[in-house]
Design a protein around this motif. Structure first.
Motif, PDB file in Angstrom:
ATOM      1  N   LYS A   1       0.817  -1.213   0.000  1.00 32.95           N
ATOM      2  CA  LYS A   1       0.000   0.000   0.000  1.00 32.95           C
ATOM      3  C   LYS A   1       0.853   1.267   0.000  1.00 32.95           C
ATOM      4  O   LYS A   1       0.528   2.256  -0.670  1.00 32.95           O
ATOM      5  CB  LYS A   1      -0.899  -0.021   1.242  1.00 32.95           C
ATOM      6  N   ASP A   2       1.952   1.227   0.750  1.00 32.06           N
ATOM      7  CA  ASP A   2       2.766   2.426   0.936  1.00 32.06           C
ATOM      8  C   ASP A   2       4.254   2.062   0.946  1.00 32.06           C
ATOM      9  O   ASP A   2       4.898   2.083   2.002  1.00 32.06           O
ATOM     10  CB  ASP A   2       2.375   3.112   2.250  1.00 32.06           C
TER      11      ASP A   2
ATOM     12  N   LYS B   1      12.625   6.371  -5.544  1.00 31.79           N
ATOM     13  CA  LYS B   1      13.567   7.261  -6.196  1.00 31.79           C
ATOM     14  C   LYS B   1      13.062   8.700  -6.087  1.00 31.79           C
ATOM     15  O   LYS B   1      11.893   8.925  -5.753  1.00 31.79           O
ATOM     16  CB  LYS B   1      13.714   6.873  -7.669  1.00 31.79           C
ATOM     17  N   PRO B   2      13.918   9.678  -6.372  1.00 37.86           N
ATOM     18  CA  PRO B   2      13.478  11.082  -6.307  1.00 37.86           C
ATOM     19  C   PRO B   2      12.253  11.380  -7.166  1.00 37.86           C
ATOM     20  O   PRO B   2      11.464  12.257  -6.826  1.00 37.86           O
ATOM     21  CB  PRO B   2      14.708  11.861  -6.797  1.00 37.86           C
ATOM     22  N   ASP B   3      12.090  10.641  -8.283  1.00 44.71           N
ATOM     23  CA  ASP B   3      10.942  10.905  -9.162  1.00 44.71           C
ATOM     24  C   ASP B   3       9.676  10.180  -8.720  1.00 44.71           C
ATOM     25  O   ASP B   3       8.648  10.252  -9.399  1.00 44.71           O
ATOM     26  CB  ASP B   3      11.279  10.535 -10.610  1.00 44.71           C
ATOM     27  N   GLY B   4       9.749   9.469  -7.577  1.00 46.51           N
ATOM     28  CA  GLY B   4       8.578   8.777  -7.060  1.00 46.51           C
ATOM     29  C   GLY B   4       8.468   7.327  -7.469  1.00 46.51           C
ATOM     30  O   GLY B   4       7.600   6.599  -6.973  1.00 46.51           O
TER      31      GLY B   4
ATOM     32  N   ASP C   1      -1.354   0.851 -10.572  1.00 43.90           N
ATOM     33  CA  ASP C   1      -0.004   0.829 -10.011  1.00 43.90           C
ATOM     34  C   ASP C   1       0.959   0.271 -11.045  1.00 43.90           C
ATOM     35  O   ASP C   1       0.686  -0.784 -11.647  1.00 43.90           O
ATOM     36  CB  ASP C   1       0.030  -0.039  -8.741  1.00 43.90           C
ATOM     37  N   PRO C   2       2.081   0.943 -11.286  1.00 44.07           N
ATOM     38  CA  PRO C   2       3.029   0.455 -12.299  1.00 44.07           C
ATOM     39  C   PRO C   2       3.657  -0.889 -11.947  1.00 44.07           C
ATOM     40  O   PRO C   2       4.227  -1.545 -12.823  1.00 44.07           O
ATOM     41  CB  PRO C   2       4.093   1.563 -12.340  1.00 44.07           C
TER      42      PRO C   2
END
Length: 525
Positions: free
Chosen positions: A278-279, A284-287, A311-312
């Motif tokens: 879930k979390d 990474k800095p780009d999320g 979700d990717p």
């Protein structure tokens, strides 16, 4: 005289045993581990403080308190043991020995809690939220008499600092308690403890190298992270060069993991609290999901969860609400470094053949050639389930070695175990043979020679084309025939029955719909 492993383990268990009048054994860890770690910190701080005083006794009279403090924390101490209740008549250092001196006075639990919270606050980069909820410090949960008895028994343990015992002894004692609590606590043990031999097998297969990153998305007590460093050390390397990362849903268990890592003298780690599916906390800095060299996990089996809406990580589809098994796999695949990432996860056999959404995900993973091996384990290895499990090994796209591409290596180790008191165990020899089978070459038909020579360990490399013909079914018995009987445990049979029943119901519904469209009625009455 050097402290022996047996001596410290015996003394620590005596302390834990004082809790028998107050709580079930399954809850001992929530009390014993914070107290043990507090004593370790206090003994270590006291040891370095005495070194500071001895080395600087001639200069101390000429130094202000601020100057002395600066020198001590620059050259001797790596963390702070602050004061509690500063500026009052109750002021005292938040150390084990200081609070132990007040053991007969009322409010012992409150002073212990204040001490642990003060240490967390004074060292936010190291010990933030380390000691968990500390509900046991309440008089209603643990009386002053019982808490005092535990502390007095633990105080008979030799001083826990590097001048008196090695981190190998200290870490070994911590693991001893983990196992002892697990042996006696039944199903709850599986929440934070994976049997050492299963951990060793996964780590041996993944073979972490110096300066690599190792990540466990369901880290429990941190055993897999520690085993990775230990393997490197045993092979003559430097285990402390690994960068270790873990995420754990239960805050108290995450605290156990962090204390465990510190006890093993591993400081290059980060353990976060939260639901990985879930979390996910490592990004990474780009999320995007952070990626690691080695990913290891023994996630909770067939966990009910709230499926991803978008979700990717969801390659091939989304795992069903009834089981998050493949969702954990998808997360681990997304977490693999694209150049050298590899992952090993322990899951029940149902993930190998269940249909529906899980079959679609399995097909995508096989079509992308991400699955390298399936290793069938013996039954009854774990504290929280008796069903057989398997280790699934994955490699980042395009990184499988020669001879491993476009196929899956199946290893059946289901007969390789010895019976112990509460469960089966895999011996060191069994681990070595399975690793040899994993690394070995194959003959013309993809079979591997049984390393033990006993005929009870089989391995075969199966081309993806054969798996496709079998409907992307990864059931080990399909490809290693003598394994079929071993897999017919109750859990696997129930999974197979439910799958067949669901398919039959779908077929009946389609048939009735066709008959109804043709004007034929009465079959569903």
């Amino acid at each position: 005289m050097a402290v022996t492993q047996q001596e410290i383990e015996s003394r620590l268990w005596d302390a834990a045993d004082e809790l028998r009048v107050a709580m079930p054994e399954a809850q001992y860890s929530s009390v014993v581990f914070p107290l043990m770690f507090w004593k370790y910190l206090s003994d270590t701080w006291d040891h370095h403080h005495q070194e500071f005083l001895a080395d600087n006794k001639e200069q101390l009279n000429d130094l202000s308190a601020e100057e002395a403090h600066e020198i001590e924390y620059r050259d001797y101490q790596s963390f702070e043991i602050p004061f509690i209740y500063p500026g009052t008549v109750q002021q005292r250092r938040a150390s084990w020995s200081s609070i132990l001196a007040t053991i007969t006075q009322p409010g012992l639990g409150k002073r212990v809690r204040a001490s642990l919270q003060a240490i967390e606050t004074a060292n936010p980069d190291k010990f933030s939220r380390l000691f968990g909820a500390m509900a046991w410090t309440s008089e209603e949960v643990l009386s002053r008499e019982v808490l005092a008895a535990v502390m007095q028994a633990m105080d008979r343990t030799p001083k826990m600092h590097e001048g008196n015992m090695s981190h190998d002894v200290l870490g070994g004692a911590y693991e001893y308690l983990l196992k002892r609590f697990s042996d006696g606590s039944g199903t709850r043990a599986g929440q934070f403890f994976t049997p050492r031999e299963v951990v060793e097998l996964i780590v041996e297969v993944l073979d972490p190298k110096a300066f690599e990153s190792v990540y466990d998305p369901a880290c429990g007590s941190g055993g897999m992270l520690i085993a990775s460093a230990n393997l490197l050390k045993v092979r003559g390397g430097r285990g402390y060069t690994l960068r270790l990362y873990g995420q754990e849903t239960v805050p108290d268990t995450a605290g156990v993991a962090r204390m465990n890592l510190f006890m093993h003298n591993l400081t290059q780690f980060q353990v976060e609290v939260g639901d990985t599916l879930k979390d996910p906390r490592f990004k990474k800095p780009d999320g995007a999901i952070a990626q690691f060299d080695v990913i290891v996990a023994n996630p909770p089996y067939s966990l009910k969860w709230k499926p991803w809406a978008k979700d990717p990580r969801a390659i091939g589809g989304v795992a069903p609400q009834s089981s998050a098994d493949w969702a954990f796999v998808q997360h681990m695949i997304a977490s693999m470094d694209p150049r050298r990432g590899r992952a090993g996860v322990v899951l029940p056999h149902g993930v190998l053949f269940r249909g529906g959404q899980e079959a679609a995900i399995r097909q995508r993973v096989l079509d992308d050639d991400l699955l390298e091996a399936v290793i069938g384990l013996p039954p009854n290895l774990f504290y929280n389930t008796s069903i057989p499990t398997a280790i699934l090994v994955f490699r980042a796209f395009g990184t499988k070695g020669d001879g491993r591409q476009k196929g899956v290596l199946f290893i059946d180790a289901s007969k390789r175990f010895a019976k112990a008191k509460n469960r089966n165990v895999i011996t060191e020899g069994d681990i070595a043979d399975v690793v040899t089978a994993y690394r070995s070459g194959f003959d013309a038909v993809g079979n591997s020679v049984d390393p033990g020579g006993n005929g009870d360990l089989a391995a075969r490399f199966v081309p993806t084309t054969e798996i496709v013909k079998a409907g992307y079914d990864l059931n080990i018995g399909r490809y290693l025939k003598h394994a079929a009987a071993e897999q017919e445990d109750l859990g696997t049979l129930i999974d197979a029955y439910n799958l067949a029943r669901a398919e039959r119901q779908k077929a009946e519904q389609r048939m009735l719909a066709v008959l109804a469209d043709s004007g034929i009625k009465g079959f569903d009455e």
